[in-house]
Design an enzyme around this catalytic site. Structure first.
Site, PDB file in Angstrom:
ATOM      1  N   ASP A 132       0.959  -1.229   0.004  1.00  0.00           N
ATOM      2  CA  ASP A 132      -0.076  -0.132   0.104  1.00  0.00           C
ATOM      3  C   ASP A 132       0.837   1.275  -0.168  1.00  0.00           C
ATOM      4  O   ASP A 132       0.329   2.177  -0.367  1.00  0.00           O
ATOM      5  CB  ASP A 132      -0.993   0.206   1.321  1.00  0.00           C
ATOM      6  CG  ASP A 132      -1.982  -1.139   1.518  1.00  0.00           C
ATOM      7  OD1 ASP A 132      -1.968  -1.904   0.414  1.00  0.00           O
ATOM      8  OD2 ASP A 132      -2.629  -1.315   2.464  1.00  0.00           O
ATOM      9  N   ASP A 217      -2.516   5.398  -3.178  1.00  0.00           N
ATOM     10  CA  ASP A 217      -2.132   4.442  -2.402  1.00  0.00           C
ATOM     11  C   ASP A 217      -1.283   3.726  -3.377  1.00  0.00           C
ATOM     12  O   ASP A 217      -1.746   3.144  -4.438  1.00  0.00           O
ATOM     13  CB  ASP A 217      -3.255   3.761  -1.711  1.00  0.00           C
ATOM     14  CG  ASP A 217      -3.768   4.146  -0.215  1.00  0.00           C
ATOM     15  OD1 ASP A 217      -3.420   5.331   0.100  1.00  0.00           O
ATOM     16  OD2 ASP A 217      -4.389   3.437   0.377  1.00  0.00           O
ATOM     17  N   HIS A 268      -7.944  -0.562  -3.823  1.00  0.00           N
ATOM     18  CA  HIS A 268      -6.781  -1.039  -4.093  1.00  0.00           C
ATOM     19  C   HIS A 268      -7.019  -2.135  -5.358  1.00  0.00           C
ATOM     20  O   HIS A 268      -7.987  -2.845  -5.317  1.00  0.00           O
ATOM     21  CB  HIS A 268      -6.242  -2.080  -2.944  1.00  0.00           C
ATOM     22  CG  HIS A 268      -5.771  -1.079  -2.024  1.00  0.00           C
ATOM     23  ND1 HIS A 268      -5.467  -1.293  -0.718  1.00  0.00           N
ATOM     24  CD2 HIS A 268      -5.549   0.413  -2.093  1.00  0.00           C
ATOM     25  CE1 HIS A 268      -4.969  -0.453   0.184  1.00  0.00           C
ATOM     26  NE2 HIS A 268      -5.101   0.721  -0.688  1.00  0.00           N
ATOM     27  N   ASP A 270      -5.553  -4.600  -6.579  1.00  0.00           N
ATOM     28  CA  ASP A 270      -5.035  -5.970  -6.696  1.00  0.00           C
ATOM     29  C   ASP A 270      -5.643  -7.099  -6.423  1.00  0.00           C
ATOM     30  O   ASP A 270      -5.485  -8.278  -5.977  1.00  0.00           O
ATOM     31  CB  ASP A 270      -3.476  -6.046  -5.820  1.00  0.00           C
ATOM     32  CG  ASP A 270      -3.360  -5.512  -4.427  1.00  0.00           C
ATOM     33  OD1 ASP A 270      -4.571  -5.038  -4.296  1.00  0.00           O
ATOM     34  OD2 ASP A 270      -2.708  -5.539  -3.807  1.00  0.00           O
ATOM     35  N   CYS A 373      -0.573  -7.855  -1.261  1.00  0.00           N
ATOM     36  CA  CYS A 373      -0.705  -6.604  -0.210  1.00  0.00           C
ATOM     37  C   CYS A 373       0.532  -6.738   1.024  1.00  0.00           C
ATOM     38  O   CYS A 373       1.107  -5.605   1.518  1.00  0.00           O
ATOM     39  CB  CYS A 373      -1.973  -6.418   0.613  1.00  0.00           C
ATOM     40  SG  CYS A 373      -3.356  -6.486  -0.511  1.00  0.00           S
TER      41      CYS A 373
HETATM   42  N1  NVA Z   1     -10.761  -3.858  -1.516  1.00  0.00           N
HETATM   43  C1  NVA Z   1     -10.134  -5.000  -2.090  1.00  0.00           C
HETATM   44  C2  NVA Z   1      -9.162  -5.567  -1.107  1.00  0.00           C
HETATM   45  C3  NVA Z   1      -7.868  -5.355  -1.879  1.00  0.00           C
HETATM   46  C4  NVA Z   1      -6.539  -5.895  -1.503  1.00  0.00           C
HETATM   47  C5  NVA Z   1     -11.146  -6.127  -1.738  1.00  0.00           C
HETATM   48  O1  NVA Z   1     -11.940  -6.056  -0.753  1.00  0.00           O
HETATM   49  O2  NVA Z   1     -11.726  -6.977  -2.546  1.00  0.00           O
END
Ligand code: NVA
Length: 389
Positions: A132, A217, A268, A270, A373
């Protein structure tokens, strides 16, 4: 001018005590993609982690009925122990089976107030989620602006490591993106009280953060050699994308702006857009790319596979969804670290010619993620290439 000459004359001596015996090469930082053969990586650590107190951009990120809004401060000792045990096992696999050098951040006590001229919160967060905070692109590591007050100083646990790389690697470019003020004007205080539901707001790219100052991030970015994809989300605004674009355009890279549908809290990239090697990308079945992005992938010969999840319960203190199953780490073009209980993912990877490397990593979800992560690239073998010719 005088100062510059002085600085040039300083000879930085590597401190023997900080140099791990297995890496003597001078070129330490070098990673252009998410999949080239991994040689050195930072693996986060859970000790002294905290839960953050509710703050403007934080509330909107919680799942319905989430317990966190009322509790903050040090995480339970048992949670920290479980997380550390899992990370130790992951390191054993990376080091023992693949010879990857694993480095750890400093242990920092996050249970202390964070106070700047613009805000004060009672505690910080964690050292367990380096992805992050740190964006590695070739020989450069950029410390992200971050977007949450509780994460303002999260870079601190990586500083001694980055300082060591700076001493040992004459080519290492160490950059810190401008810290945002994180004052009240940067957040939409009425976000949750809006009459529109969250999915609709997200589809219109109306997020809990606004465009007052650039924020991003590092986990909102995926690196594909010459191309980089930046997720517009609760944690990265358009101005943050613009900062990244200007910064990396000047280094000859192409920077793409992407967004995905999300019924939780877009945050995020990923679990949504996960390249596994130089020609296969895994997509999230619930968060498909927009048509232009699908076309871009297809026109450039990318094979797309649809991610899967066993739908196992995610820890109640996690902000994440069941799609953490897709938060895998490519160790090289064939081996992918994946959660031991995510059997559907094992099958999917095997069916597509990958070798899943099974590691138990469920407790770490409550700290904010999984394999991708809880790590940050330092070095992968290979040069800069275009995968979108
Ligand atoms: N916001 C994403 C997690 C990313 C690591 C999710 O909860 O799917």
């Amino acid at each position: 001018r005088h100062l510059a000459v002085k600085v040039q004359n300083v000879v930085l001596q590597p401190r023997a005590s900080t140099v791990p015996p297995s890496t003597s090469s001078s070129s330490i930082v070098n990673s252009w993609t998410e999949w080239q053969p991994l040689k050195e990586i930072i693996v986060g650590r859970c000790e002294m982690s905290c839960m953050m107190k509710t703050e403007p951009a934080f509330k909107a990120k919680l799942k319905e009925g989430h317990a966190l809004s009322s509790s903050f401060g040090r995480r339970a000792a048992e949670a920290i122990e479980d997380g550390e045990r899992e990370l130790a096992e992951f390191i054993n696999v990376l080091e023992g089976k693949f010879g990857v050098v694993c480095r750890r951040p400093e242990v920092i006590d996050w249970n202390m107030p964070i106070k700047t001229p613009d805000f004060e919160v009672p505690n910080g967060n964690t050292s367990s989620m380096p992805r992050d905070v740190l964006l590695t692109v070739g020989n450069e590591i950029v410390e992200a602006t971050m977007s949450l007050r509780g994460r303002f100083f999260e870079y601190r646990c990586y500083r001694s490591l980055l300082n060591e790389y700076f001493e040992r690697d004459p080519d290492f470019k160490w950059t810190s993106a401008p810290k945002p003020s994180m004052n009240d004007s940067m957040y939409r205080s009425d976000y949750l009280t809006s009459s529109m539901d969250r999915t609709e707001l997200v589809s219109k790219r109306i997020y809990c953060t606004n465009e007052t100052e650039p924020i991003w991030d590092a986990a909102d970015i995926m690196r594909f050699g010459k191309d980089m994809f930046v997720l517009n989300s609760f944690t990265t605004n358009r101005k943050g994308y613009e900062w990244l674009k200007r910064h990396f355009n000047q280094r000859g890279l192409r920077v793409h702006f992407v967004d995905f549908p999300d019924d939780l809290a877009p945050m995020h990239i990923d679990t949504n857009f996960v390249p596994l090697n130089g020609n296969t990308i895994m997509l999230n079945p619930k968060r498909p790319p927009r048509p232009w992005l699908m076309r871009l992938l297809q026109e450039n010969g990318w094979k797309t596979i649809v991610g899967t999840s066993n739908g196992l319960p995610v820890h109640p203190l996690s902000h994440c969804s069941e799609w953490l199953s897709c938060n895998v780490l490519s160790i090289d073009e064939k081996h992918v670290a994946v959660e031991a209980q995510e059997t559907k993912m094992h099958e999917l990877l095997s069916k597509n010619g990958f070798e899943p490397v099974l590691v138990p990593l469920r407790s770490i979800a409550q700290f904010g993620g999984a394999f991708h992560c809880c790590t940050a690239d330092v070095r992968r073998e290979g040069d800069l290439k275009s995968y979108f010719p």
